[in-house]
Each structure stands twice: as C-alpha cells, then as structure tokens.
Enzyme design. Structure first.
Site, PDB file in Angstrom:
ATOM      1  NE  ARG A 221      39.737  35.513  50.182  1.00  0.00           N
ATOM      2  CZ  ARG A 221      38.773  34.522  49.697  1.00  0.00           C
ATOM      3  NH1 ARG A 221      37.497  34.381  49.847  1.00  0.00           N
ATOM      4  NH2 ARG A 221      39.495  33.718  48.554  1.00  0.00           N
ATOM      5  CG  HIS A 269      35.176  31.270  53.989  1.00  0.00           C
ATOM      6  ND1 HIS A 269      36.638  31.892  54.028  1.00  0.00           N
ATOM      7  CD2 HIS A 269      35.039  31.171  52.797  1.00  0.00           C
ATOM      8  CE1 HIS A 269      36.937  32.319  52.802  1.00  0.00           C
ATOM      9  NE2 HIS A 269      36.135  31.697  51.966  1.00  0.00           N
TER      10      HIS A 269
HETATM   11  P1  NAP Z   1      36.649  37.354  39.257  1.00  0.00           P
HETATM   12  O1  NAP Z   1      36.009  36.639  38.294  1.00  0.00           O
HETATM   13  O2  NAP Z   1      38.171  37.742  39.363  1.00  0.00           O
HETATM   14  O3  NAP Z   1      35.602  38.720  39.296  1.00  0.00           O
HETATM   15  C1  NAP Z   1      36.042  39.810  40.053  1.00  0.00           C
HETATM   16  C2  NAP Z   1      35.122  40.974  39.659  1.00  0.00           C
HETATM   17  O4  NAP Z   1      35.318  41.907  40.605  1.00  0.00           O
HETATM   18  C3  NAP Z   1      35.319  41.585  38.223  1.00  0.00           C
HETATM   19  O5  NAP Z   1      33.925  42.026  37.557  1.00  0.00           O
HETATM   20  C4  NAP Z   1      36.043  42.533  38.529  1.00  0.00           C
HETATM   21  O6  NAP Z   1      36.090  43.589  37.535  1.00  0.00           O
HETATM   22  C5  NAP Z   1      35.584  43.305  39.736  1.00  0.00           C
HETATM   23  N1  NAP Z   1      36.541  44.324  40.306  1.00  0.00           N
HETATM   24  C6  NAP Z   1      37.934  43.926  40.673  1.00  0.00           C
HETATM   25  N2  NAP Z   1      38.369  45.049  41.089  1.00  0.00           N
HETATM   26  C7  NAP Z   1      37.400  45.817  41.018  1.00  0.00           C
HETATM   27  C8  NAP Z   1      37.779  47.336  41.465  1.00  0.00           C
HETATM   28  N3  NAP Z   1      38.797  47.824  41.961  1.00  0.00           N
HETATM   29  N4  NAP Z   1      36.632  47.954  41.338  1.00  0.00           N
HETATM   30  C9  NAP Z   1      35.442  47.407  40.831  1.00  0.00           C
HETATM   31  N5  NAP Z   1      35.421  46.233  40.342  1.00  0.00           N
HETATM   32  C10 NAP Z   1      36.548  45.402  40.410  1.00  0.00           C
HETATM   33  O7  NAP Z   1      36.433  36.741  40.695  1.00  0.00           O
HETATM   34  P2  NAP Z   1      35.344  35.593  41.159  1.00  0.00           P
HETATM   35  O8  NAP Z   1      35.805  34.302  40.705  1.00  0.00           O
HETATM   36  O9  NAP Z   1      34.031  36.125  40.759  1.00  0.00           O
HETATM   37  O10 NAP Z   1      35.658  35.723  42.750  1.00  0.00           O
HETATM   38  C11 NAP Z   1      35.586  36.827  43.654  1.00  0.00           C
HETATM   39  C12 NAP Z   1      35.738  36.611  44.992  1.00  0.00           C
HETATM   40  O11 NAP Z   1      34.715  35.879  45.742  1.00  0.00           O
HETATM   41  C13 NAP Z   1      37.123  35.996  44.934  1.00  0.00           C
HETATM   42  O12 NAP Z   1      38.143  36.732  44.768  1.00  0.00           O
HETATM   43  C14 NAP Z   1      36.858  35.450  46.370  1.00  0.00           C
HETATM   44  O13 NAP Z   1      37.728  36.454  47.295  1.00  0.00           O
HETATM   45  C15 NAP Z   1      35.620  35.306  46.830  1.00  0.00           C
HETATM   46  N6  NAP Z   1      34.901  33.874  46.954  1.00  0.00           N
HETATM   47  C16 NAP Z   1      34.471  33.705  48.194  1.00  0.00           C
HETATM   48  C17 NAP Z   1      33.829  32.421  48.484  1.00  0.00           C
HETATM   49  C18 NAP Z   1      33.435  32.121  49.855  1.00  0.00           C
HETATM   50  O14 NAP Z   1      33.196  30.677  50.065  1.00  0.00           O
HETATM   51  N7  NAP Z   1      32.968  33.070  50.509  1.00  0.00           N
HETATM   52  C19 NAP Z   1      34.108  31.202  47.412  1.00  0.00           C
HETATM   53  C20 NAP Z   1      34.549  31.651  46.380  1.00  0.00           C
HETATM   54  C21 NAP Z   1      35.186  32.881  46.239  1.00  0.00           C
HETATM   55  P3  NAP Z   1      36.370  43.572  35.653  1.00  0.00           P
HETATM   56  O15 NAP Z   1      35.365  42.482  35.439  1.00  0.00           O
HETATM   57  O16 NAP Z   1      36.172  44.771  35.202  1.00  0.00           O
HETATM   58  O17 NAP Z   1      37.800  42.949  35.947  1.00  0.00           O
HETATM   59  C1  GLV Z   2      36.999  30.754  48.578  1.00  0.00           C
HETATM   60  O1  GLV Z   2      36.859  31.628  49.689  1.00  0.00           O
HETATM   61  C2  GLV Z   2      37.674  30.846  47.317  1.00  0.00           C
HETATM   62  O2  GLV Z   2      38.293  31.852  47.212  1.00  0.00           O
HETATM   63  O3  GLV Z   2      37.647  29.909  46.590  1.00  0.00           O
END
Ligand code: NAP
Ligand code: GLV
Length: 306
Positions: A221, A269
C-alpha cells in the site's frame, strides 16, 4: 436478506452479472441504488465510503473485493460485523510474477539499456550480482512470491509478525529482528497489510539500514511508504532504485515527482488485480454462509486489522 455491492471506481456490469448467476435466489443491488438499507446483511466492498456502514443496521458481513481490507473503515463497523477478504491462488501467482519480473529487470539492467537505446549508446555490462531478496510479509502473497523467486535462484529471507518456519526462507519476526532482516539485502519487497503498526514503515530510518545498492519494490500500500524519505534516499544514493505499484493517493497526480524520477518505476496498482472469474465462487460462498449463519472463508482478524 439482500447483498449490496459497493465496489467503487470501476464498471461493475460484468461483476453484477456473475454474482447474479452465482446467487440466483438472492437480491443483489449496486450501490448507491438500494431499495431497503434495512435488508442489507452482506456488502461486497472496495473503497466504500466510510458513511455507508452507519446506514446499514442489519449488516452482518463485509466482504472485501481484494486481499487488503484497509479500504474498509473497520473502526466504523459494529462489533458484531465480520469481515472477509479474498485469498486466491491466481492473485498470489500474479503478485509473485510481478515481483520476479521487476527483480529480474533490475538485475539484468533493462531500464539502463532502455535509456541507453534512447541515446544510441552501445554499452554492454554484466548483470548485477546481488541475489538477496527480503520480503516484508510472509502471508498469502509473500509466501508464494518467496517460493517463485527461490525457484529462480534468489536467496530469500522474510519478515513477519509471528515467527514462521518455511523451507528455503530465512525467517525473521517482529521489531527486534527487523534490522538483522534488512542487513545485506539487494531487493526489499513490501507485502505487508496496512495497519497502524505498518503505516510508514518504509521510511528514512529503514532505508539507512539497507545497503545502497538495494532496490525497493512496494506492492502493498502507498501509505507504507514515506514518499519524501524515499526521494531523499534515492537522491543521496542510499537506495539504488524503487519500483512502486501503490501510492498514498491513487491515481498518482500528474505533477508527482515519481513519474519522471530516473530511479523510480511507476505502475498503476496492477501487481495483482482481483480476477472476477476466480473469486466470484468464494464471494458467493460467503454470502450463503452469511445467510445461513455459517463460518466465513478467509475471515479477517479484526483485532490485528488484517
Ligand atoms: P496476509 O496473508 O494477511 O499476510 C500479511 C503478512 O504480513 C503476514 O505474514 C503477517 O505476519 C505480516 N504482518 C502483518 N503485520 C505485521 C507487523 N506489524 N510486523 C511484521 N509482519 C506483519 O496478506 P496478503 O494476502 O499476503 O496481502 C498483503 C497485502 O498485499 C495486502 O494487505 C494488500 O495491501 C497488498 N496487495 C496489493 C496488491 C497489488 O496489486 N499491489 C494486490 C493484492 C494485495 P503473520 O504471518 O505473523 O500474521
Ligand atoms: C489489491 O490491492 C488487493 O488488496 O487485492
């Protein structure tokens, strides 16, 4: 019950058709049209206005139309409302491919040669040596990204809130291990959710802890990054380059310095865009779970905010 779709900033005709096909017996309306706000129990949301939530007295579930839930004002929801998000293999695969392509483009100097071509400048150089990739966030997207880059010969380390044990990934956890995680990395990939704890994490102090050849790839983000700190770090050669897919304000304003900065790559994005074809089934399943008071898939931990 009725379902309200509040997915803003895009045309939702196809999405509505697919949802109606998947839930033929359920009334589905597209915000801002809604016959009876009292009947809405399930909202499919993406960047929904914060004022919406107080208008829905019988809301039970908010389903994000993406992986992140930071576009939903979680603090404005009543305590009995549950939130779910998208977890999708295709989304993870798309993210991993995006990150791999930008790491390779940097390693193989694509940008440098594109600039040289503009000047008809024939200047061959070896690929860069650096092979250490650090991934902030070892969740659904971080893990798949780690695996793909690992298959391509990169040495992977990851940082998460709670300790992980993943084969071929050096795992670091918590504030106390952040400095060690950052030390000696060549590529820093941000795949954290946006929370109070992670907002602004990509800042001057963090940049001072990575080597000057490090390339930042922010695909999480825009608010993770302190934009002014990045510009200073790039201009002072404390960081080599940045690939940015997300921004504090989207779309990025025409006057923003990132557009023309020689060390910044901007994409709009698009690293991993929700694929309607692969996610409608889980949205419909959650709408049915809401209707039948059954457990949701991919429920968000509202205590942690992700
Ligand atoms: P997720 O499965 O919830 O994984 C989040 C990871 O971050 C987990 O490993 C978590 O640790 C870690 N984390 C959270 N808070 C933390 C902290 N304070 N300190 C250290 N580590 C921390 O999320 P995801 O599905 O992988 O997605 C991640 C993010 O990608 C989304 O929230 C979104 O903002 C972004 N995204 C971007 C796009 C794009 O097109 N650019 C698309 C999709 C998503 P734990 O495992 O210990 O809980
Ligand atoms: C995109 O940014 C998502 O959070 O899926």
């Amino acid at each position: 019950m009725s379902v309200l779709v509040c997915v803003t900033g895009r045309n939702n005709d196809k999405l509505m058709a697919k949802l109606n096909e998947a839930l033929p017996d359920v009334k589905i309306e597209l915000w801002p049209h809604c016959e009876d706000l009292n009947r809405v129990q399930f909202v499919l949301a993406w960047n929904a206005p914060d004022e919406l939530w107080a208008q829905l007295p019988n809301l039970k579930v908010v389903q994000s139309y993406g992986a992140g839930v930071d576009g939903i004002a979680l603090d404005k929801l009543k305590p009995d409302v549950s939130v779910a998000r998208i977890v999708d293999e295709q989304l993870s695969a798309d993210m991993a491919e995006y990150v791999l392509s930008h790491v390779l483009a940097n390693k193989l100097r694509h940008r440098e040669y594109a600039t040289n071509q503009g000047h008809r400048n024939w200047k061959p150089r070896r690929a860069k040596k650096g092979n250490e990739v650090g991934i902030l966030g070892l969740g659904e997207l971080g893990r798949v990204t780690a695996e793909l880059l690992g298959h391509h010969g990169f040495s992977i380390r990851g940082w998460s809130r709670t300790q992980k044990c993943i084969s071929n990934v050096a795992c670091y956890a918590g504030e106390a291990q952040l400095e060690a995680f950052l030390s000696g990395i060549d590529y820093l990939v941000c795949l954290l959710p946006l929370t109070q704890q992670t907002k602004g994490i990509l800042n001057a102090e963090l940049f001072s802890q990575v080597p000057p050849n490090c390339v930042l790839i922010n695909v999480a983000r825009g608010q993770h990054l302190v934009e002014a700190d990045l510009l200073v770090a790039l201009d002072n050669n404390e960081l080599e380059a940045a690939v940015l897919d997300v921004f504090s304000t989207e779309p990025l304003s025409e006057s923003h310095p990132f557009w023309s900065h020689p060390k910044v790559t901007v994409t709009p994005h698009v690293a991993a865009v929700t694929n309607m074809d692969t996610v409608v089934a889980q949205i419909a399943a959650n709408a049915r779970a809401c209707l039948g008071n059954n457990p949701l898939e991919n429920r968000v931990d509202l205590g942690q905010g992700y």
